[in-house]
Design an enzyme around this catalytic site. Structure first.
Site, PDB file in Angstrom:
ATOM      1  N   GLU A  75       0.887  -1.500   0.155  1.00 60.17           N
ATOM      2  CA  GLU A  75      -0.296  -0.155  -0.179  1.00 60.17           C
ATOM      3  C   GLU A  75       0.611   0.820  -0.199  1.00 60.17           C
ATOM      4  OE1 GLU A  75      -4.080  -1.604   2.363  1.00 60.17           O
ATOM      5  OE2 GLU A  75      -2.482  -1.096   3.463  1.00 60.17           O
ATOM      6  N   TRP A 126      -5.439  -7.634  11.768  1.00 61.81           N
ATOM      7  CA  TRP A 126      -4.907  -5.601  11.962  1.00 61.81           C
ATOM      8  C   TRP A 126      -5.593  -4.840  13.067  1.00 61.81           C
ATOM      9  CZ3 TRP A 126      -1.105  -4.630   9.331  1.00 61.81           C
ATOM     10  CH2 TRP A 126      -0.112  -5.468   8.137  1.00 61.81           C
TER      11      TRP A 126
HETATM   12  C1  ACM Z   1      -1.956  -5.068   4.204  1.00 59.37           C
HETATM   13  O1  ACM Z   1      -3.419  -5.642   4.230  1.00 59.37           O
HETATM   14  N1  ACM Z   1      -2.041  -4.242   4.155  1.00 59.37           N
HETATM   15  C2  ACM Z   1      -0.936  -6.043   3.924  1.00 59.37           C
END
Ligand code: ACM
EC number: 3.2.1.52
Length: 649
Positions: free
Chosen positions: A369, A506
């Site tokens: 990203e 995340w």
């Molecule tokens: C990602 O989820 N940006 C690796």
């Protein structure tokens, strides 16, 4: 040769399930063997499990004997501690015991079938034996053994009045893949050393052996680097905000930057050792060139953008515009400058120290990203493109990644990056973590890159697992049943190069460790079974039965999990005359959904859902609850009709 093996193993599996059926039948009405096959609930499901007649009763005085006590001391300590904690009984590890209760034996001759991590587990009426080629196999065998104990074994304190009986079984088990990972993002929100240890404790129950440690991002730099003190003096701290991350008001200059934290190098050594004692490797990730705002706020020279001198570590305010898709348009330049030699000197220092701290063979260097818009208009980058003959921004990133890989290799490590590193020309020795679906991993494997599969479609555990009405809002959903469909070695891939698979957690919307647990479980059960177990052994109905038994285990272990499988999936559509229709679908079998439109709380004496609902004209709220027979199991969900109207547009 392969075909012959397949035929033999098919016969073996068929014979196995036949034997299990027979045992089930003989068990009916047998009080002594009251433990039925149904209550055997091992996750991930073993390659083969044969239920035998009889049970094993744990004696008052328990002895564990290990064939090579030094090599197996971790497994002995782990098992002793678990048994003593819940049963209150004393466990001795007298190697000379005449008749030990539990024997842990390392094979003197390699059993090819078991490989590096497989094991055999035999529970007999008088003794339990685990054998393996390697200490790791014994450790995974111990995890299966613990799952054969009554659920109370998970208790944090002594439980009285439990009949500590185990079913007699013969298990032969080994993993499909050697890299079974969970990624933990400690950058978006910082989690303490003790919480990371709890994360490891929970992952080993389900035979995960790789902790991918996402240590740096826009919101924090979490690892002490000697000689670069600002990374942790400045880069580890943001302004505390609560609510929906990404939408926070930008912090003002006078708001205290006291939210965050970092691990000292001593902390990292302690975590690496803690993990190693549990047969877990830790792979560090330093995410560059994008996702680097915390580093840039610490050392603005790392950016090509002069305004970087004013940048601060992100506190959850908006810094990217995703409205035109990937790559995003950056509102602040969160990239390291690929045209600045100081960046490579900086990365050399960081990687030198990271390589020394983490014994694992790979270092993950991110690569995902990275926005293009600042590089596109930057004179230094334009000069670099001219000098190196680079035509596009992906080629600029590829230039950066290749230099980075050389630094990683020079420290004796292998280089891994997110699948964006495939763009613009990738080095043949780079390893790829495929996250934007399976396709990048399939292609990379065909080009002989080592691949770890962690696609968003199946393995992104930050996605919502239930309706947004009960969850912190994330931009996508991933229910348990979809997670369970994860096949890390898909058709078209070269299996030789699929070295592993993992799920990623995340933490943008995860503010506490309780929520970390909630997001992991039960979806990480599904991931573990998808990575460890043969595809032929996977079965959704059996998996849900076992998952429900593990809910009881997690309750006793005081680990939070999501009960989303008991909540209906809510969908809306329009009838031919444009009326709102609400569909409620259970995710698992055996549930009844009851509802109200009159604002009162439904129970099982309310209307039962049987077909799509059309709300009465003036109704403002739909409330639903799910039952299993007479037992409420789902959460009470209250859906404003106005929200449902919006969803249908
Ligand atoms: C990602 O989820 N940006 C690796």
């Amino acid at each position: 040769m392969k075909k012959l093996f397949l035929i033999i193993s098919c016969c073996f599996f068929a014979a196995n399930s036949y034997a299990q059926t027979l045992v089930n039948e003989t068990e009916i009405g047998d009080a002594e063997t009251a433990i039925s096959t149904a209550s055997i609930a091992i996750i991930p499901v073993p390659v083969s499990l044969m239920k035998k007649a009889g049970t094993f009763t744990l004696p008052e005085n328990i002895s564990i004997q290990a064939s090579k006590s030094e090599d197996l001391k971790q497994s002995v300590a782990f098992l002793s501690e678990r048994i003593e904690r819940a049963t209150g009984r004393f466990v001795s590890s007298v190697t000379s015991a005449n008749h030990p209760t539990i024997k842990l034996i390392l094979n003197t001759q390699n059993d090819v079938l078991l490989g590096l991590e497989g094991y055999k587990l035999n529970v007999n009426p008088t003794q339990i034996v685990i054998t393996a080629n390697k200490p790791a196999g014994i450790f995974w065998g111990v995890q299966s053994l613990i799952q054969l104990f009554p659920v109370e074994i998970e208790s944090k304190e002594v439980v009285a009045n439990v009949k500590w009986k185990l079913p007699c079984v013969d298990v032969v088990d080994y993993p499909k893949l050697g890299w079974r990972g969970l990624m933990f993002d400690v950058a978006r929100h910082f989690f303490t050393k003790d919480e990371v240890k709890q994360f490891i404790d929970n992952m080993v129950r389900y035979k995960f052996n790789l902790l991918h440690f996402h240590l740096t991002d826009d919101e924090g730099w979490r690892i002490e680097i000697k000689g670069l003190p600002k990374l942790t003096e400045v880069g580890a701290w943001s302004v505390q905000k609560t609510g929906t991350f990404g939408d926070f008001t930008p912090p003002t200059a006078d708001e205290p930057r006291t939210y965050g934290g970092f691990y000292t190098q001593e902390d990292i050594k302690e975590l690496v050792q803690y993990a190693q004692e549990r047969f877990v490797n830790i792979m560090p990730e330093i995410d560059v060139p994008g996702h680097s705002l915390a580093a840039i706020a610490s050392y603005p020279d790392l950016s090509c953008t002069p305004d970087a001198a004013n940048y601060k570590v992100r506190s959850g305010e908006k810094i990217m515009d995703w409205s035109r898709g990937a790559p995003p348009t950056a509102l602040v330049d969160n990239t390291l400058c690929p045209a600045n030699e100081k960046v490579y000197v900086f990365l050399d220092s960081v990687i030198t120290q990271v390589a020394k701290l983490f014994p694992f063979e790979y270092i993950h260097m991110g690569g995902d990203e990275a926005p293009h818009n600042f590089w596109e208009k930057n004179d230094q980058v334009k000069a670099l493109m001219l000098r190196e003959g680079l035509k596009t921004i992906p080629q600029v990133q590829a230039y950066f990644e290749k230099r980075l890989e050389q630094i990683v290799i020079s420290k004796g490590k292998k280089f891994m990056g997110w699948d964006e590193i495939l763009e613009g020309g990738v080095s043949p020795t780079a390893s790829v973590m495929s996250w934007r679906g399976l396709k990048y991993g399939i292609e990379a494997s065909k080009e002989k890159h080592n691949v770890v599969m962690s696609p968003t479609d199946f393995a992104y555990l930050d996605y919502m697992q239930a309706d947004v009405i009960t969850e912190p809002r994330v931009y996508a959903s991933l229910r348990l049943n979809k997670t369970y469909q994860f096949n890390p070695i898909p058709a078209g891939a070269d299996p030789k190069y699929i070295i592993g698979a993992q799920a990623n957690l995340w933490t943008e919307q995860i503010f506490t460790f309780r929520q970390v647990q909630y997001m992991l479980w039960p979806r990480a059960f599904a991931i573990s079974e998808s990575i460890w177990s043969p595809i032929e052994k996977k079965n959704w109905t059996s998996f849900i039965d076992r998952t429900e038994q593990h809910f009881k285990r997690l309750d006793l272990a005081e680990v939070k999990y999501s009960p989303a499988i008991y909540d209906p999936i809510i969908a809306v559509k329009r009838s031919s005359d444009k009326q709102l229709m609400i569909e409620l679908t259970p995710e698992i079998d055996g549930l009844d959904i009851y509802y109200s439109f009159d604002n009162s709380t439904p129970d099982r004496f309310y209307p039962k859902y049987t077909a799509a609902l059309i709300p009465p004209k003036d109704a403002s709220m739909l409330r639903v609850i799910t039952y299993k027979g007479k037992q409420p199991v789902g959460r009470l969900i209250s859906m404003p009709i106005a929200d449902l109207q919006k969803r249908s547009k």
